[in-house]
Design an enzyme around this catalytic site. Sequence first.
Site, mmCIF file in Angstrom:
data_model
loop_
_atom_site.group_PDB
_atom_site.id
_atom_site.type_symbol
_atom_site.label_atom_id
_atom_site.label_comp_id
_atom_site.label_asym_id
_atom_site.label_seq_id
_atom_site.Cartn_x
_atom_site.Cartn_y
_atom_site.Cartn_z
ATOM 1 N N ASP A 71 1.084 5.595 0.367
ATOM 2 C CA ASP A 71 0.423 6.705 1.043
ATOM 3 C C ASP A 71 -0.049 7.756 0.047
ATOM 4 O OD1 ASP A 71 0.915 5.617 3.578
ATOM 5 O OD2 ASP A 71 2.893 6.569 3.690
ATOM 6 N N ARG A 96 0.830 -1.199 0.000
ATOM 7 C CA ARG A 96 0.000 0.000 0.000
ATOM 8 C C ARG A 96 0.870 1.257 0.000
ATOM 9 N NH1 ARG A 96 -3.973 -1.297 4.970
ATOM 10 N NH2 ARG A 96 -1.960 -1.860 5.853
ATOM 11 N N ARG A 142 10.347 7.364 3.922
ATOM 12 C CA ARG A 142 10.358 8.824 4.063
ATOM 13 C C ARG A 142 11.019 9.263 5.371
ATOM 14 N NH1 ARG A 142 4.212 10.103 3.206
ATOM 15 N NH2 ARG A 142 4.887 12.217 3.764
#
Length: 257
Positions: free
Chosen positions: A53, A51, A198
């Site tokens: 973001d 998945r 990130r």
Amino acid sequence: MEYDGSGFSGWQRLNKPGEPGRRDEPTVQAALEQALSFVAGEAVEVVCAGRTDAGVHAAAQVVHFDGPARRDPRGWVLGTTSRLPPAICVRWCVPVADDFHARFCARARRYRYSILNRPVRPALQRQYLSWERRPLDADAMHRAAQALVGEHDFSAFRTVHCQAPHARRDLQHIDVSRAGEVVTIEVQANAFLHHMVRNIVGSLLPVGRGERPEGWVGELLTGRDRTAAGPTAPSAGLVFLGPRYPAQWGLPAEVEL
């Protein structure tokens, strides 16, 4: 499939079809399921390899579904893509064994993060680039990042909202390089925590700017304290390059180990 995540609230469908709530927020999963269901003539649900973001892009997201209707691969690809918004397309489709699972059969996943490193922000390709105006030492960032290679507890690089049952991951490879004004971080692991890439990038940037020593990243890893690490880097620079599977599944070479 590939998609530009700029206009989507991430991959995951935010509610089931017909349910109230956040149905007005566009997601990649919802758009894909709607298009597949049109081609199939009945409802289709999908499972993805990883998945993404909100604002994160994908170059080779792998999805599986149980086809309720008989269509040849070309029909699924062209028919589905014709019903998708311009920011999403299906690149290829192959039949797989009944026990294949896009998520659980993947042995690795790859991401690339791109930073435009110059005094002026980008105009072109801005949805695919983060921006850092201060000079970055990509070699120092690369050396610092090598402390993360191996199986570790990555609690220092997971969001507080991460729902994974534990933070142990096997980071198999990380490379930081520069090509002109663009600094690129490529990373591969068996799996990733929420915001892990990130957050790693956000902790490498102070090293690249000379604000932290190279050994600081290893200290963060050992300390397991998210509050001590760098901020979460923007989503725009992140691309999911895709998962990797054993050859037994007969998938295209770009997603094979």
